[in-house]
Motif scaffolding. Structure first.
Motif, PDB file in Angstrom:
ATOM      1  N   PRO A 443       0.828  -1.212   0.000  1.00  0.00           N
ATOM      2  CA  PRO A 443       0.000   0.000   0.000  1.00  0.00           C
ATOM      3  C   PRO A 443       0.861   1.260   0.000  1.00  0.00           C
ATOM      4  O   PRO A 443       1.921   1.304   0.625  1.00  0.00           O
ATOM      5  N   TRP A 480      -1.737  -7.540   1.634  1.00  0.00           N
ATOM      6  CA  TRP A 480      -0.644  -7.017   0.826  1.00  0.00           C
ATOM      7  C   TRP A 480       0.612  -7.882   0.922  1.00  0.00           C
ATOM      8  O   TRP A 480       1.440  -7.890   0.005  1.00  0.00           O
ATOM      9  N   ASP A 483       0.230 -10.273  -1.774  1.00  0.00           N
ATOM     10  CA  ASP A 483       0.514  -9.603  -3.045  1.00  0.00           C
ATOM     11  C   ASP A 483       2.021  -9.428  -3.244  1.00  0.00           C
ATOM     12  O   ASP A 483       2.535  -9.575  -4.359  1.00  0.00           O
TER      13      ASP A 483
END
Length: 518
Positions: A443, A480, A483
């Protein structure tokens, strides 16, 4: 295809050693026949090595690996040239069975004997196996060995690892630059892991036309091993690693109590932070240790695991000890001596010194009290085989690379990211370039926490960034992080690296990434 690789060092421990072991594994997996030159004491222990060649009284003898039946043709034959016991290094260290000294400490005659011994061995093997392409590692002396041994008969590429460039050639271009230029002159392609390393190479060597032959190609990650795991599975795998270390006590580079150190980490209970790499002053582990009391003050369940070996290990152990005793005066003395504690010239560790000198009054007392408790949560695991590094990384919330010296790449960052562990590093050289590749998976508001600046405020900034990550993960996997692991696994693959090496050796450079201008 027959591929000859000259490495000249071990196949374990350091980045370039692991690079060559994993590259060879990938080439063998692609069906190529590899002839690998190294100084690994037991190359037969690597599953991809089918035969080992050694010289006895000048005669080459090739035997099946492990004494078993010969595989024909051997997928990989590892050759260990007789170099007379003198192993030239880029950074001072100790290696069992060798008179290991930095290049700068060798006489001209010793350097030439080393080159001649390796060139003779390579020439003999090349005349027999007739390789299609070759690869030389490091700026010196791998390329000049191939240039003299192959004499233009076999095309070759050169892989630049930062240590030879920054520790040997740059400090003494007058002496070692001619060797570098001789080796690079005949190379069909030159491979650098980062723009920083490529530009440093061009600056130091100063060869016309070299930028046109230079391409970007970093190392890879074995994504089947380096992958994210649930905390329970990670704990079980760490326990199994500790059992293996207890049953087979580590030798060269290992810690006698490695198993006990590994058992101290429990990812279901602790927020584990790891450092994996050489224990030399330039790697900045002192900054991480100095920051640790500030981290534990904000994250009491944090635990630091230091995995690696090197000449600065005793000084780091001493730093942990004196901080644990609250002796900041002794810690300042360690900072003052700097590289002297690893056999180098005296020279202050400026960032550590600036932090200790900046502590005063109540803040100094708070740090002293915090350090006494925090140092009990620091553990040295010694050298861990690369196959086992993933076990530690997948159990870690964060992996820190605090290097204060230019790095050719940031392989540890990529491996950590594949394991779903936050990669935090100093913001420079190849480390910064890998961080930029990984940042899109994080992020936007967290991306500033991926790196810290070197300078007088390096220690508190490192502590602040690391504490920030630990407060945001809190032992719970974040979306995240998944990810991040996916992005890292898609960006780094050994098969693509292996194919790129072949292209570079053949001079097919148009298909490889050029070095960006900025």
């Amino acid at each position: 295809m027959r591929i000859l690789i000259f490495h000249g060092y071990l196949l374990r421990g350091t980045g370039s050693n692991i690079y060559n072991a994993e590259l060879t594994r990938a080439l063998v997996g692609l069906g190529h026949e590899v002839h690998l030159f190294c100084q690994e004491e037991r190359p037969e222990e690597f599953g991809f090595v089918d035969a080992v060649g050694r010289w006895d009284r000048g005669a080459l003898h090739v035997e099946p690996a492990g004494g078993g039946a010969a595989r024909r043709p051997a997928r990989c034959t590892a050759y260990v040239p007789d170099i007379g016991g003198v192993l030239p290094l880029y950074v001072a260290d100790k290696y069992s069975g060798f008179d290991a000294r930095p290049f700068a400490e060798l006489s001209d005659a010793e350097v030439e004997r080393y080159i001649a011994a390796n060139a003779a061995a390579v020439g003999e093997v090349a005349a027999t196996v007739r390789p299609d392409v070759a690869l030389a590692n490091h700026l010196v002396m791998g390329p000049v060995v191939l240039a003299r041994a192959l004499a233009g008969r076999v095309p070759y590429a050169v892989k630049i690892h930062g240590s030879a460039l920054e520790y040997t050639v740059r400090p003494d271009v007058a002496r070692f630059g001619p060797y570098a230029r001789e080796g690079l002159a005949g190379a069909a392609g030159v491979l650098a892991g980062s723009r920083h390393t490529a530009q440093s190479l061009w600056e130091v060597v100063g060869m016309p036309g070299l930028p046109a032959r230079t391409r970007l190609l970093g190392p890879g990650v074995d994504v089947s091993r380096f992958r994210a795991r649930p905390a329970g599975e990670a704990r079980a795998r760490l326990a199994a690693l500790a059992d293996r270390l207890a049953a087979d006590r580590p030798g060269w580079g290992g810690e006698a109590d490695a198993a006990q150190a590994i058992r101290a980490a429990d990812p279901t209970r602790d927020q584990v932070v790891s450092y994996v790499g050489k224990l030399i002053a330039a790697k900045g582990v002192d900054l991480l240790i100095a920051a640790w009391p500030l981290v534990v003050g904000r994250a009491p369940d944090a635990r630091l695991m230091i995995a690696g070996f090197g000449a600065y290990r005793p000084a780091l152990l001493e730093l942990v000890r004196v901080l644990g005793e609250g002796d900041l005066t002794a810690a300042r003395a360690i900072a003052r001596r700097g590289r002297e504690d690893e056999g180098g010239p005296a020279g202050e560790l400026h960032y550590l010194a600036a932090f200790l000198d900046g502590l005063a009054g109540a803040e100094r007392e708070r740090y002293r009290d915090a350090a006494r408790a925090a140092m009990r949560r620091v553990h040295f695991a010694g050298r861990i085989e690369h196959d086992d590094v993933s076990e530690l990384m997948s159990a870690s919330q964060a992996v820190v690379v605090p290097s204060t010296f230019p790095e050719a790449f940031g392989m540890v960052l990529a491996e950590a990211a594949c394991c779903g562990s936050v990669p935090l590093s100093a913001d420079h050289s190849g480390l910064a370039e890998v961080t930029r590749m990984l940042a899109p998976a994080v992020p936007a508001d967290l991306r500033p926490l991926l790196s810290f600046q070197l300078g007088a405020g390096a220690v508190p900034q490192l502590a602040q960034k690391l504490s920030g990550w630990l407060s945001r993960t809190g032992g719970r996997p974040q979306a995240w992080q998944q990810d991040l692991a996916k992005l890292a696994c898609s960006e780094f693959g050994w098969q693509e690296v292996a194919q790129g090496v072949i292209q570079a050796a053949q001079g097919r450079l148009s298909g490889l990434p050029p070095v960006p201008a900025s």
